[in-house]
Write an enzyme that holds these catalytic residues in place. Structure first.
Site, PDB file in Angstrom:
ATOM      1  N   HIS A  34      23.493  39.483 -11.038  1.00  0.00           N
ATOM      2  CA  HIS A  34      22.073  39.443 -11.409  1.00  0.00           C
ATOM      3  C   HIS A  34      21.407  38.254 -10.721  1.00  0.00           C
ATOM      4  O   HIS A  34      20.385  38.410 -10.079  1.00  0.00           O
ATOM      5  CB  HIS A  34      21.915  39.330 -12.928  1.00  0.00           C
ATOM      6  CG  HIS A  34      20.478  39.319 -13.366  1.00  0.00           C
ATOM      7  ND1 HIS A  34      20.111  39.257 -14.690  1.00  0.00           N
ATOM      8  CD2 HIS A  34      19.314  39.342 -12.668  1.00  0.00           C
ATOM      9  CE1 HIS A  34      18.790  39.264 -14.782  1.00  0.00           C
ATOM     10  NE2 HIS A  34      18.285  39.303 -13.569  1.00  0.00           N
ATOM     11  N   GLU A  83      14.572  37.204  -7.050  1.00  0.00           N
ATOM     12  CA  GLU A  83      15.516  36.155  -7.435  1.00  0.00           C
ATOM     13  C   GLU A  83      15.301  34.886  -6.621  1.00  0.00           C
ATOM     14  O   GLU A  83      15.417  33.775  -7.146  1.00  0.00           O
ATOM     15  CB  GLU A  83      16.953  36.668  -7.303  1.00  0.00           C
ATOM     16  CG  GLU A  83      17.310  37.754  -8.305  1.00  0.00           C
ATOM     17  CD  GLU A  83      17.171  37.282  -9.747  1.00  0.00           C
ATOM     18  OE1 GLU A  83      17.790  36.258 -10.094  1.00  0.00           O
ATOM     19  OE2 GLU A  83      16.441  37.922 -10.518  1.00  0.00           O
ATOM     20  N   HIS A  87      14.055  31.826  -8.722  1.00  0.00           N
ATOM     21  CA  HIS A  87      15.197  30.950  -9.013  1.00  0.00           C
ATOM     22  C   HIS A  87      15.721  30.200  -7.785  1.00  0.00           C
ATOM     23  O   HIS A  87      16.067  29.030  -7.875  1.00  0.00           O
ATOM     24  CB  HIS A  87      16.329  31.758  -9.633  1.00  0.00           C
ATOM     25  CG  HIS A  87      15.919  32.534 -10.845  1.00  0.00           C
ATOM     26  ND1 HIS A  87      15.395  31.939 -11.966  1.00  0.00           N
ATOM     27  CD2 HIS A  87      15.946  33.868 -11.106  1.00  0.00           C
ATOM     28  CE1 HIS A  87      15.120  32.866 -12.880  1.00  0.00           C
ATOM     29  NE2 HIS A  87      15.441  34.039 -12.376  1.00  0.00           N
TER      30      HIS A  87
END
Length: 218
Positions: A34, A83, A87
């Site tokens: 993930h 992502e 992040h």
């Protein structure tokens, strides 16, 4: 993106994702990535845009270990872009993660090092139509890795008694050494609130509920 056992320490969370056929396109039959997230998103360079050409050498591994199963586009880079934007641009404050190639490459390296698929298989925990005890799964992972990960589930569907395991998070120090993950019962992680499966959000698994580790969903 997680809660370290030393709460003040900066840690990284590495997350495995288990999807079923009701929620995605061409679901793989193994745990996939993930994301890799810092527990505190403080110094994020939001102007550092995702560029797939920077990870061209990783694309074969990315498609296998980190597939975008929620989007049916042929390119399937939308998940990676998300992502990185949310992040990766924060994780890049660490030298070991300070480029797109390093960030995605290190995540793949951690995936292979942790080898969640192999660990569960060795313990005889396999996708099944029968139920597992959540405490047994936790004990197995803690015994194997020497730390406690955070396991998240989908709540029981209406009329059902079992929760469905959906995500397993591992925590690392900034030196990428495994540490315990902790979370309050029922606590939802704000950094991953974007992940919804159907109408349900993942939350910390309930230790008392029977747990379904799904195989293929027809």
């Amino acid at each position: 993106n997680l809660y370290s056992w030393i709460h003040a320490a900066n840690t990284l969370c590495f997350c495995f994702l288990q999807m079923d056929a009701n929620d995605c396109h061409d679901p793989p039959k193994y745990w996939t990535i993930h994301g890799l997230w810092p527990d505190r998103a403080e110094d994020c360079n939001r102007t550092w845009h995702f560029n797939v050409t920077e990870i061209k050498d990783l694309l074969a591994d990315m498609r296998h270990y980190w597939p975008d199963v929620l989007h049916s586009s042929l390119n399937r880079t939308q998940f990676w872009k998300h992502e990185w934007d949310k992040h990766g641009t924060c994780a890049a404050t660490l030298e070991v993660l300070n480029s797109q190639k390093k960030y995605f490459g290190k995540a793949i390296e951690l995936y292979q090092h942790v080898d969640l698929n192999g660990c569960l298989l060795k313990a005889g925990i396999k996708p099944s139509s029968s139920y597992y005890k959540m405490t047994a799964i936790k004990e197995t992972l803690t015994r194997f890795y020497g730390v406690t990960p955070k396991i998240q589930c989908l709540p029981p569907e209406e009329g059902e008694e079992a929760q469905t395991i959906g995500q397993i998070e591992f925590c690392f120090t900034k030196e990428l050494q495994l540490v315990n993950c902790t979370a309050l019962e029922g606590e939802s992680n704000p950094m991953q609130a974007h992940l919804k499966l159907g109408t349900s959000e993942l939350s910390v698994c309930n230790d008392t509920l029977p747990t379904y580790y799904p195989s293929e969903v027809q």
